[in-house]
Design an enzyme around this catalytic site. Structure first.
Site, PDB file in Angstrom:
ATOM      1  N   ASN A 103      -3.378   4.214  -1.631  1.00 17.65           N
ATOM      2  CA  ASN A 103      -4.132   4.916  -0.590  1.00 17.65           C
ATOM      3  C   ASN A 103      -4.327   6.346  -1.084  1.00 17.65           C
ATOM      4  O   ASN A 103      -3.404   7.151  -1.060  1.00 17.65           O
ATOM      5  CB  ASN A 103      -3.355   4.888   0.726  1.00 17.65           C
ATOM      6  CG  ASN A 103      -4.074   5.615   1.835  1.00 17.65           C
ATOM      7  OD1 ASN A 103      -5.144   6.200   1.613  1.00 17.65           O
ATOM      8  ND2 ASN A 103      -3.506   5.596   3.021  1.00 17.65           N
ATOM      9  N   ASN A 125       0.858  -1.188   0.000  1.00 20.16           N
ATOM     10  CA  ASN A 125       0.000   0.000   0.000  1.00 20.16           C
ATOM     11  C   ASN A 125       0.893   1.237   0.000  1.00 20.16           C
ATOM     12  O   ASN A 125       1.810   1.347   0.827  1.00 20.16           O
ATOM     13  CB  ASN A 125      -0.911  -0.039   1.235  1.00 20.16           C
ATOM     14  CG  ASN A 125      -1.835   1.163   1.329  1.00 20.16           C
ATOM     15  OD1 ASN A 125      -1.385   2.295   1.431  1.00 20.16           O
ATOM     16  ND2 ASN A 125      -3.129   0.910   1.313  1.00 20.16           N
ATOM     17  N   CYS A 155      -5.609  11.175   0.693  1.00 20.27           N
ATOM     18  CA  CYS A 155      -4.583  12.169   0.995  1.00 20.27           C
ATOM     19  C   CYS A 155      -4.801  13.368   0.092  1.00 20.27           C
ATOM     20  O   CYS A 155      -5.088  13.206  -1.097  1.00 20.27           O
ATOM     21  CB  CYS A 155      -3.206  11.560   0.706  1.00 20.27           C
ATOM     22  SG  CYS A 155      -1.838  12.654   1.055  1.00 20.27           S
ATOM     23  N   GLY A 213     -14.919  -3.651   5.986  1.00 18.59           N
ATOM     24  CA  GLY A 213     -15.624  -2.718   6.860  1.00 18.59           C
ATOM     25  C   GLY A 213     -16.384  -3.480   7.924  1.00 18.59           C
ATOM     26  O   GLY A 213     -17.459  -4.016   7.664  1.00 18.59           O
TER      27      GLY A 213
HETATM   28  C1  DHB Z   1      -4.652   6.130   9.296  1.00 16.43           C
HETATM   29  C2  DHB Z   1      -5.788   5.770   9.950  1.00 16.43           C
HETATM   30  C3  DHB Z   1      -6.834   5.246   9.280  1.00 16.43           C
HETATM   31  O1  DHB Z   1      -7.950   4.863   9.889  1.00 16.43           O
HETATM   32  C4  DHB Z   1      -6.781   5.079   7.908  1.00 16.43           C
HETATM   33  O2  DHB Z   1      -7.858   4.567   7.280  1.00 16.43           O
HETATM   34  C5  DHB Z   1      -5.644   5.434   7.239  1.00 16.43           C
HETATM   35  C6  DHB Z   1      -4.583   5.964   7.952  1.00 16.43           C
HETATM   36  C7  DHB Z   1      -3.572   6.736  10.068  1.00 16.43           C
HETATM   37  O3  DHB Z   1      -3.851   7.689  10.792  1.00 16.43           O
HETATM   38  O4  DHB Z   1      -2.435   6.268  10.041  1.00 16.43           O
END
Ligand code: DHB
Length: 295
Positions: free
Chosen positions: A126, A98, A129, A242
């Site tokens: 991911n 990831n 962001c 989930g």
């Molecule tokens: C983080 C927390 C999460 O719940 C997520 O989905 C992605 C990243 C984190 O804060 O590291």
């Protein structure tokens, strides 16, 4: 079974960031390898540069789940390649890495670096962001997701799985953009944004990061609805997750349209939950021919 070109021995994998395979190997030794709880291992998020993560507190327990704001601490690409990748390559299952960046070019560098490694079966993006140049969350806007894939797709022939966020107007639209711009699969849901107030300091949030990501049983109904919505929009394979705590929950996500299921928060209660849930799912499916059958 096959998921987006990755050959798998079962239907349950881990959700990124919820199972530390390197720590588990230290705790369980080679027994972990002999009965690894997942059919593939998804790494926690790797960024180009090291990250410290968010200030504490980082966790808050909810009635049916938890909120976390860890801030994606990680050692950065170079140290991950040198220190973690060799250990993760020893796992008896395919490795999905990831990655996250705050600009499409950063994600492209990560995808190129991991795409060149034979230890890596696939990449999960991911996209929760903000893009530093547009300020928009890359995974919350179909145009942003399309633009990201246009930069990243050419960097590897390995499968690209786009991790969809539930915190947007239409995950189905984002999934359609991902499909049209070359993604091989989508995974959903990521955590749901939430907040807890400080129990003693008026008007202050509890978490050091302010808001956090909600997970656990409370988000399962959201996952089911969004997996079905995305299933109706795209032909791509779907990795659904989930709030899964049992084989029954996994079966429901598959019935809603997922092709593969990830277990996340439940692994914090029991690191071997993945094995239990996979066994329960097999049992349910072995018996399902009996439904409606009378002697
Ligand atoms: C983080 C927390 C999460 O719940 C997520 O989905 C992605 C990243 C984190 O804060 O590291």
């Amino acid at each position: 079974m096959n998921f987006a070109g990755i050959e798998l021995s079962g239907s349950i994998v881990n959700a990124s960031g919820t199972f530390d395979a390197i720590a588990a190997r230290r705790a369980f030794g080679d027994a972990l390898l002999a009965s690894f709880p997942f059919a593939a291992f998804v790494s926690k998020t790797v960024t180009l540069e090291p990250r410290q993560g968010n200030p504490p507190p980082r966790l808050w327990e909810l009635g049916a789940g938890m909120l976390n704001s860890i801030g994606l601490p990680n050692k950065g690409l170079n140290r991950f390649l040198a220190e973690d990748l060799p250990q993760l390559a020893e796992l008896p299952v395919p490795l999905i890495v990831n990655v996250m960046g705050s600009a499409p070019q950063d994600v492209a560098r990560l995808v190129a670096a991991f795409g060149a490694r034979e230890e890596v079966a696939a990449l999960e993006l991911n996209v929760s962001c903000p893009n530093v140049t547009t300020g928009l969350l890359m995974g919350a806007d179909p145009g942003e997701t399309a633009a990201l894939l246009d930069v990243v797709r050419s960097q590897t022939a390995k499968p690209l799985i786009v991790k969809l966020t539930p915190n947007c107007a239409s995950p189905g639209e984002v999934a359609a953009a991902a499909e049209q711009h070359g993604a091989d699969a989508v995974s959903l849901i990521n955590t749901v944004r939430g907040m807890a107030m400080h129990p003693r300091r008026p008007r202050e949030p509890w978490l050091g990061g302010g808001t956090g990501g909600m997970s656990g049983p409370a988000v399962r109904a959201i996952a089911l609805a969004q997996v079905r919505e995305v299933r109706r929009r795209v032909r791509l394979p779907i990795l659904g997750m989930g709030g899964v705590q049992s084989g029954r929950h996994a079966r429901e996500l598959l019935d809603a349209g997922a092709d593969l299921v990830a277990v996340g928060t439940e692994s914090f209660r029991d690191p071997l939950a993945g094995s239990r849930i996979a066994a329960e799912l097999l049992e349910i499916d072995a018996n399902s021919g009996m439904i409606g059958v009378t002697a």
